[in-house]
Design a protein around this motif. Structure first.
Motif, PDB file in Angstrom:
ATOM      1  N   ARG A   1       0.831  -1.206   0.000  1.00  0.00           N
ATOM      2  CA  ARG A   1       0.000   0.000   0.000  1.00  0.00           C
ATOM      3  C   ARG A   1       0.869   1.261   0.000  1.00  0.00           C
ATOM      4  NH1 ARG A   1      -5.059   0.590  -1.345  1.00  0.00           N
ATOM      5  NH2 ARG A   1      -5.762   1.801   0.427  1.00  0.00           N
TER       6      ARG A   1
ATOM      7  N   ASP B   1       2.096   1.783  -3.401  1.00  0.00           N
ATOM      8  CA  ASP B   1       1.042   2.371  -4.237  1.00  0.00           C
ATOM      9  C   ASP B   1       0.932   3.879  -4.011  1.00  0.00           C
ATOM     10  OD1 ASP B   1       0.446  -0.124  -5.324  1.00  0.00           O
ATOM     11  OD2 ASP B   1      -1.214  -0.506  -3.934  1.00  0.00           O
TER      12      ASP B   1
ATOM     13  N   ASN C   1       3.929   5.575  -5.702  1.00  0.00           N
ATOM     14  CA  ASN C   1       3.812   5.503  -7.165  1.00  0.00           C
ATOM     15  C   ASN C   1       2.530   6.127  -7.709  1.00  0.00           C
ATOM     16  OD1 ASN C   1       6.310   4.112  -7.934  1.00  0.00           O
ATOM     17  ND2 ASN C   1       5.499   2.486  -6.617  1.00  0.00           N
TER      18      ASN C   1
ATOM     19  N   LYS D   1      -0.688   5.605  -7.370  1.00  0.00           N
ATOM     20  CA  LYS D   1      -1.757   4.754  -7.889  1.00  0.00           C
ATOM     21  C   LYS D   1      -3.073   5.229  -7.272  1.00  0.00           C
ATOM     22  CE  LYS D   1       1.181   0.978  -9.164  1.00  0.00           C
ATOM     23  NZ  LYS D   1       1.466  -0.445  -9.087  1.00  0.00           N
TER      24      LYS D   1
ATOM     25  N   LYS E   1      -6.410   3.308  -6.392  1.00  0.00           N
ATOM     26  CA  LYS E   1      -6.458   2.337  -5.304  1.00  0.00           C
ATOM     27  C   LYS E   1      -6.811   2.961  -3.955  1.00  0.00           C
ATOM     28  CE  LYS E   1      -3.406  -1.120  -7.232  1.00  0.00           C
ATOM     29  NZ  LYS E   1      -2.442  -2.138  -6.848  1.00  0.00           N
TER      30      LYS E   1
END
Length: 110
Positions: free
Chosen positions: A77, A80, A83, A85, A88
């Motif tokens: 997580r 994420d 990066n 994301k 999400k």
């Protein structure tokens, strides 16, 4: 009783779902532009919140594993977040992570 859940139509990725719902072309274009703006604003806000977490990690020289422990999430997580994301995460989840860091989030409505 059986419910029919088969898809009979898909909007193309570059299509306009509002046209498919029966709105006039002019109204569909307006609604799509409005929806795109709202999505862009949400993505921008999520990236800003993710950047705050990433800066905290860098300033504290933390690994993703250590950051995950502090944030009370898994290491993937944290990856994420780093990066960007955005799909999400909810804004609420990111605000919760920042709260665990003792950071306050203020949102201005215009």
């Amino acid at each position: 009783m059986t419910i029919d859940t088969r898809s009979r139509h898909r909007t193309k990725a570059d299509g306009n779902v509002f046209l498919d719902l029966g709105f006039s072309p002019r109204e569909a274009k307006r609604l799509l532009a409005h929806a795109d703006t709202r999505i862009d604003e949400s993505i921008r806000l999520k990236k800003q919140l993710m950047d705050e977490i990433t800066v905290w990690m860098k300033d504290a020289h933390l690994t993703q594993i250590t950051a995950a422990e502090v944030l009370q999430v898994t290491r993937p997580r944290v990856s994420d977040v780093v990066n960007h994301k955005v799909g999400k995460f909810t804004i609420d989840a990111l605000v919760g992570m920042l709260a665990r860091l003792g950071k306050q989030v203020h949102i201005a409505v215009r």
